[in-house]
Scaffold this active site. Structure first.
Site, mmCIF file in Angstrom:
data_model
loop_
_atom_site.group_PDB
_atom_site.id
_atom_site.type_symbol
_atom_site.label_atom_id
_atom_site.label_comp_id
_atom_site.label_asym_id
_atom_site.label_seq_id
_atom_site.Cartn_x
_atom_site.Cartn_y
_atom_site.Cartn_z
ATOM 1 N N PRO A 88 -78.744 62.400 5.993
ATOM 2 C CG PRO A 88 -78.345 63.207 8.155
ATOM 3 C CD PRO A 88 -79.204 62.254 7.387
ATOM 4 C CD GLU A 115 -79.273 61.271 16.798
ATOM 5 O OE1 GLU A 115 -78.096 61.234 16.418
ATOM 6 O OE2 GLU A 115 -79.928 62.317 16.896
ATOM 7 N NE ARG A 153 -87.620 75.942 -11.264
ATOM 8 C CZ ARG A 153 -86.684 76.034 -12.207
ATOM 9 N NH1 ARG A 153 -85.822 75.047 -12.396
ATOM 10 N NH2 ARG A 153 -86.601 77.094 -12.957
ATOM 11 C CG ASP A 168 -81.980 74.500 -20.702
ATOM 12 O OD1 ASP A 168 -82.395 74.974 -21.765
ATOM 13 O OD2 ASP A 168 -82.430 73.477 -20.179
HETATM 14 C C1 9D3 Z 1 -75.317 62.809 15.352
HETATM 15 C C2 9D3 Z 1 -75.307 62.379 13.946
HETATM 16 N N1 9D3 Z 1 -76.346 63.025 13.127
HETATM 17 C C3 9D3 Z 1 -75.938 62.938 11.708
HETATM 18 C C4 9D3 Z 1 -75.342 64.204 11.223
HETATM 19 C C5 9D3 Z 1 -77.612 62.340 13.337
HETATM 20 C C6 9D3 Z 1 -78.723 62.912 12.556
HETATM 21 C C7 9D3 Z 1 -79.047 64.265 12.659
HETATM 22 C C8 9D3 Z 1 -80.123 64.768 11.949
HETATM 23 C C9 9D3 Z 1 -79.511 62.104 11.766
HETATM 24 C C10 9D3 Z 1 -80.593 62.618 11.070
HETATM 25 C C11 9D3 Z 1 -80.891 63.946 11.182
HETATM 26 C C12 9D3 Z 1 -82.054 64.500 10.456
HETATM 27 N N2 9D3 Z 1 -81.682 64.889 9.082
HETATM 28 C C13 9D3 Z 1 -82.276 64.372 8.030
HETATM 29 O O1 9D3 Z 1 -83.134 63.529 8.173
HETATM 30 C C14 9D3 Z 1 -81.842 64.778 6.708
HETATM 31 C C15 9D3 Z 1 -80.849 65.700 6.279
HETATM 32 C C16 9D3 Z 1 -79.935 66.531 6.994
HETATM 33 O O2 9D3 Z 1 -79.898 66.583 8.230
HETATM 34 N N3 9D3 Z 1 -79.081 67.309 6.268
HETATM 35 C C17 9D3 Z 1 -79.074 67.331 4.913
HETATM 36 N N4 9D3 Z 1 -79.893 66.580 4.214
HETATM 37 C C18 9D3 Z 1 -80.760 65.778 4.895
HETATM 38 S S1 9D3 Z 1 -81.863 64.757 4.181
HETATM 39 C C19 9D3 Z 1 -82.455 64.219 5.608
#
Ligand code: 9D3
Length: 248
Positions: A88, A115, A153, A168
């Site tokens: 995230p 986490e 793709r 495009d």
């Molecule tokens: C409480 C804080 N959280 C961060 C927003 C902890 C957390 C939640 C969920 C940490 C990792 C995750 C799992 N998410 C992913 O691994 C992830 C992700 C996402 O949650 N949103 C957008 N893109 C991605 S890419 C990997």
């Protein structure tokens, strides 16, 4: 392009590899894919991949040793591959990044769970961090599939000749025009006359107008960013006049 996915849930990818354009790209050797189970690189008897955070707090952290082992195993198969952590905290994925990734020889995608991932792995063994948007998933697996899907793709020869130019259309900053197929009348609603006319120039004009107006109505943020050409400005002016006369 060689995609290697590091995950504790490799089975999630089996149906992804097995369908549609991804399957065809694998069969035609446009992409090579493999999944590595991070758990296989856990050395303890119970193959543990997570642990409690130093400093306390809720949730678990992905242990560094199994992940480092898996990353190094992946690097053995494709030494020139870049490593990407799905997180995230990453840079938000878009079509430009998809185009960039599609030009690389190899990509190792690391799917976080829990986490988060131990910071020393992120710092030392990861080249890029990618997020797919500002919402919370349960892990990086679906994000990895989205990145692989969007990049694949764009690899030359993956889409049929017809679809190749279509690549495009998002990158030119507009949404797609409206689409119609048979029957000509569906539940009393007709296909726009111009599409049946055979006038290719008129059809192209109609499609540009459709693209522009759909983008204005559904995603005006995209129009803000775009530099408009003369023809596009003419179409917007025409609609500007229509709207002006409506409110006067
Ligand atoms: C409480 C804080 N959280 C961060 C927003 C902890 C957390 C939640 C969920 C940490 C990792 C995750 C799992 N998410 C992913 O691994 C992830 C992700 C996402 O949650 N949103 C957008 N893109 C991605 S890419 C990997």
């Amino acid at each position: 392009m060689f995609f290697t996915v590091l995950t504790i849930f490799p089975e999630m990818f089996d149906p992804f590899w097995a369908h549609g354009i991804i399957r065809k790209a694998i069969e035609e050797k446009k992409i090579l894919t493999s999944t590595i189970n991070i758990r296989d690189y856990a050395r303890d008897r119970h193959q543990v991949t997570d642990d409690r955070p130093y400093g306390g707090g809720s949730g678990m952290v992905m242990k560094p040793e199994p992940l480092a082992g898996a990353i190094r195993a992946a690097a053995q198969t494709v030494p020139e591959a870049k490593t990407v952590l799905l997180t995230p905290q990453g840079q938000v994925f878009d079509q430009r990044m998809a185009q960039e990734l599609a030009s690389w020889d190899g990509l190792v995608l690391i799917c976080g769970r829990y986490e988060g991932v131990d910071e020393r792995v992120c710092r030392d063994l990861v080249d890029y961090e990618i997020s797919i948007g500002d919402y919370v998933l349960t892990g990086g697996e679906l994000a990895a599939m989205i990145v692989i899907d969007a990049a694949t793709r764009l690899i030359p020869g993956v889409l049929g000749g017809d679809q190749a130019a279509e690549k495009d259309s998002f990158s030119d900053g507009l949404l797609e025009h409206a689409h119609y197929t048979r029957p000509r009348i569906f539940e009393g609603r007709e296909v726009p006359e111009v599409l049946l006319s055979g006038h290719h120039q008129e059809i192209e004009k109609w499609r540009l107008e459709s693209s522009l107006m759909r983008t204005l109505l559904k995603r005006s943020d995209l129009l803000q960013k775009k530099t408009l050409d003369r023809q596009e400005i003419e179409i917007l002016k025409k609609w500007h006049h229509v709207i002006k006369s409506l409110i006067q």
